[in-house]
Motif scaffolding. Sequence first.
Motif, PDB file in Angstrom:
ATOM      1  N   LEU A 173      -0.831  -6.011   5.072  1.00  0.00           N
ATOM      2  CA  LEU A 173      -0.771  -4.763   4.315  1.00  0.00           C
ATOM      3  C   LEU A 173       0.495  -4.018   4.687  1.00  0.00           C
ATOM      4  O   LEU A 173       0.817  -3.893   5.860  1.00  0.00           O
ATOM      5  CB  LEU A 173      -1.987  -3.904   4.697  1.00  0.00           C
ATOM      6  CG  LEU A 173      -1.975  -2.424   4.299  1.00  0.00           C
ATOM      7  CD1 LEU A 173      -2.164  -2.269   2.792  1.00  0.00           C
ATOM      8  CD2 LEU A 173      -3.081  -1.672   5.055  1.00  0.00           C
ATOM      9  N   THR A 191      -9.284  -3.405   2.347  1.00  0.00           N
ATOM     10  CA  THR A 191      -8.159  -4.217   2.850  1.00  0.00           C
ATOM     11  C   THR A 191      -8.737  -5.404   3.640  1.00  0.00           C
ATOM     12  O   THR A 191      -9.092  -6.406   3.043  1.00  0.00           O
ATOM     13  CB  THR A 191      -7.190  -3.388   3.720  1.00  0.00           C
ATOM     14  OG1 THR A 191      -7.881  -2.835   4.839  1.00  0.00           O
ATOM     15  CG2 THR A 191      -6.550  -2.281   2.897  1.00  0.00           C
ATOM     16  N   GLY A 198       0.807  -1.216   0.000  1.00  0.00           N
ATOM     17  CA  GLY A 198       0.000   0.000   0.000  1.00  0.00           C
ATOM     18  C   GLY A 198       0.840   1.266   0.000  1.00  0.00           C
ATOM     19  O   GLY A 198       0.535   2.212   0.726  1.00  0.00           O
ATOM     20  N   VAL A 226      -7.715  -9.049   2.474  1.00  0.00           N
ATOM     21  CA  VAL A 226      -6.263  -8.878   2.550  1.00  0.00           C
ATOM     22  C   VAL A 226      -5.764  -9.431   3.893  1.00  0.00           C
ATOM     23  O   VAL A 226      -6.403  -9.214   4.922  1.00  0.00           O
ATOM     24  CB  VAL A 226      -5.883  -7.384   2.388  1.00  0.00           C
ATOM     25  CG1 VAL A 226      -4.405  -7.152   2.676  1.00  0.00           C
ATOM     26  CG2 VAL A 226      -6.250  -6.899   0.979  1.00  0.00           C
TER      27      VAL A 226
END
Lengths: 261, 261, 261, 261
Positions: C118, C110, C92, C115
């Motif tokens: 991250l 996210t 990110g 996800v």
Amino acid sequence: MCAEGAHINVDESTAPEKFLGCKLVAIPAADGKLTAPQVKEKIQRIGDQHHPQAKVISISQASEYGTVYTIDELRALSAVAREHNMYFHMDGSRIANASVTLGKSFREFTRDAGVDVLSFGGTKNGLMFGEAIVFFRTELAANFMYTRKQGMQLASKMRFISAQFEALLTNDLWKRNATHTNKLARLLGDELTRIGLKVTQKVEANGVFAIFPAEIIEPLQKEYPFYVWVEKTNEVRLMCSWDSTEGEVKKFVNKVSELLG
Amino acid sequence: MCAEGAHINVDESTAPEKFLGCKLVAIPAADGKLTAPQVKEKIQRIGDQHHPQAKVISISQASEYGTVYTIDELRALSAVAREHNMYFHMDGSRIANASVTLGKSFREFTRDAGVDVLSFGGTKNGLMFGEAIVFFRTELAANFMYTRKQGMQLASKMRFISAQFEALLTNDLWKRNATHTNKLARLLGDELTRIGLKVTQKVEANGVFAIFPAEIIEPLQKEYPFYVWVEKTNEVRLMCSWDSTEGEVKKFVNKVSELLG
Amino acid sequence: MCAEGAHINVDESTAPEKFLGCKLVAIPAADGKLTAPQVKEKIQRIGDQHHPQAKVISISQASEYGTVYTIDELRALSAVAREHNMYFHMDGSRIANASVTLGKSFREFTRDAGVDVLSFGGTKNGLMFGEAIVFFRTELAANFMYTRKQGMQLASKMRFISAQFEALLTNDLWKRNATHTNKLARLLGDELTRIGLKVTQKVEANGVFAIFPAEIIEPLQKEYPFYVWVEKTNEVRLMCSWDSTEGEVKKFVNKVSELLG
Amino acid sequence: MCAEGAHINVDESTAPEKFLGCKLVAIPAADGKLTAPQVKEKIQRIGDQHHPQAKVISISQASEYGTVYTIDELRALSAVAREHNMYFHMDGSRIANASVTLGKSFREFTRDAGVDVLSFGGTKNGLMFGEAIVFFRTELAANFMYTRKQGMQLASKMRFISAQFEALLTNDLWKRNATHTNKLARLLGDELTRIGLKVTQKVEANGVFAIFPAEIIEPLQKEYPFYVWVEKTNEVRLMCSWDSTEGEVKKFVNKVSELLG
């Protein structure tokens, strides 16, 4: 954590550090054997991200000094491992010799004594190649197949390694070989003592450690390949092989005797 | 090879082993400083492929015990390095403090004393981030640009690191900061001695090591963050920062005095 | 598995391979974005110890081509990850730009999109240093403290990184910065199109990709530092920064226009 | 840089990345052979510290598709290597087969064709274990003794590997074995073509690649162990061994014929 003279510390180049990214904490051990209190003292700063974290106790059975851990000594070490969330690894390059000395089955002084992972060696006991890694806690082996390959230890013709282990483990071949070499080593130790040399370690496997006068070492090495283990003290290491004979031992001792004059 | 208490040995997790695939040979050093004979003794089995090969002497100047190598001591170490085809690395996290103590320029006790590679630190002397790696033998730096990146040490905004170094190295800011912290550390050492505590190391940089009675440590730590360096002896480490003041030192000593009763 | 042009594949030297011992499977992606079917096709020979095993899908949001994954695209990828026991990682570096473009909170694209880990970047959006690693499945972070240190990513003065993140995440500073750069990038894209140049990618973050005539590139680079992204086609990459201004964009376009003649 | 289907890319787990910290750039090669222009195109961003730097061209001779590089093709590759300061490595797992096919001595298509380092294989040509690494530029071998040990490739009983190589290289045993397997492979290729199957690659070593109807693969594999090389197209790989016989090949083809109905 391992003994200062452990094979992984002094005879594997920096392979352990390179492959594992670990630090070997080498603990002085006069007879080659780690003790539980020694290990305990070195477990430091647990939970501190700056400091290497204690994770594995690694010992050699028999040790590099030809001594053998008793089952009580092994249990004391595995108890420390359990208590501190560490793994207990045994390098069993000379495991057959240890088994014969202890008069115990492999199982009694490995799995039953709290060992987690064992390298079961063969080349010191008659094999040409190969070693078997034995996990006593299945979950530790979950990804070992990949670790072995990534570590370049999957031979392309594994069947030729397996075949040797099958022979070694059939009809107690391993035991006959180890009984023979242990006996020869004791004979060698006794004979060296008899002719007045100092044997520095208990003879419990296939090796004899002794102090040799400096002047006889080089002439002897011309006929017999052996290592000077400690340069400063002229402590030498003498190893008996599965195909050594009583006659060879006696001939060697005679030669030593002759050189001593 | 490094001192047992060296930062790379005890405070970098296993980053050196992981990134370099090397073994750190940790040598006991009561005052934090390696000696040439100690290093020499540990250079063993050169040319033996089984054994880790001695390649680097790494020292910290000032040491982790706040002591400073003299130029003669450095020259003795670099002579061993030369003779045995080893590199000589200096961790200069507190290099400014050492420079002030020695009364010598950086060059005199790095390049001119035989250092090959220097990590020139800044965060102990006023910087927020960053460290400069200085190669005194250009050929050693040939691929360093790539090594730095592969080692994840190329910050995306390097200019903000350079800017800090420019400030630090302009108008002797580094020297003013280090002179100040050295002076405070000496004051702290003297004051602790005055009130009857044992200061265990020479105070030659910004740190003071002393034995504190067990019962005052915890109450003190509530107000002042500091480390107990050796648990067994209650040896504590006290550090002065570039922004510490004489008033703070005195207040701290008063507090210690009060707790001692 | 990552897009062929992913930062970890082309701009991190071989740090991922060195530190992780992994293979990056680089998948061609014309707009910088991986698709679920592409990833699926590359999951091969699972359970075969000879073959690298698929374990991680890594994407950049926004992508290196300035495009942004929709929530549906992310969900499709995380479904593949779940189904094949893989981890889903999002780089990110430009997450703020993606959030503004999507009109969604960080959480929505996210954690809520599947996800697992991250890297929350800041240096493309106003920070001097630092990046936060966010684990959405706590168990994955169990040893991260040690991994960070072993990976040489624990800065000695972490508070100066935290302080920046606190500022960035307070009063929507991150959003104001990203909204501003996104707007400038769109303006730049529109203006380049207006003067007849081909913009090659959707402008969804702070970057604009366009084909420039070969002859104007060098003169332009004398005043404006930018990369030629694809040598063969003269595709260039133009980035807007949080401190760029509308005036600068217009001045740049005028210069381009002038060079085009 | 290597062919996409190269053994080091698809059949060594991630050992190359783990041990070397390198990136393998896998280049599609329909017949298993890299070409000089392909390699040239992938040499990118030299001198850019962010980008992995091209350092080694690695090929397999014979290739994984059973094809053999001509001396001209090898010279073209080594010229690229020289020009770009790269090393040229040859994986010679099937080097004996290649030698027989080319009708050239080992030297003519290794050292004389510009190869820098060769892995000279034996297990595909009659050996139980072992491989010899041959450096044609001595300086590259300077530290190899330590690299081999650190890479866990120093067998404890090396003499049993040497003994096999001595036998293989005496009285052209290597040549007789390879001539035999090459001949069998050609026979197998011809026979499969005769009964109407598509052989997909030139038969230049001991392997035959062919498209088999899906429905005969499983029944065949019950009697004959072989790999499906490409799942999507049912391309299978059939290998002849030094101890395969003409009778076995014919019996196999009869079985295929029978299954085809």
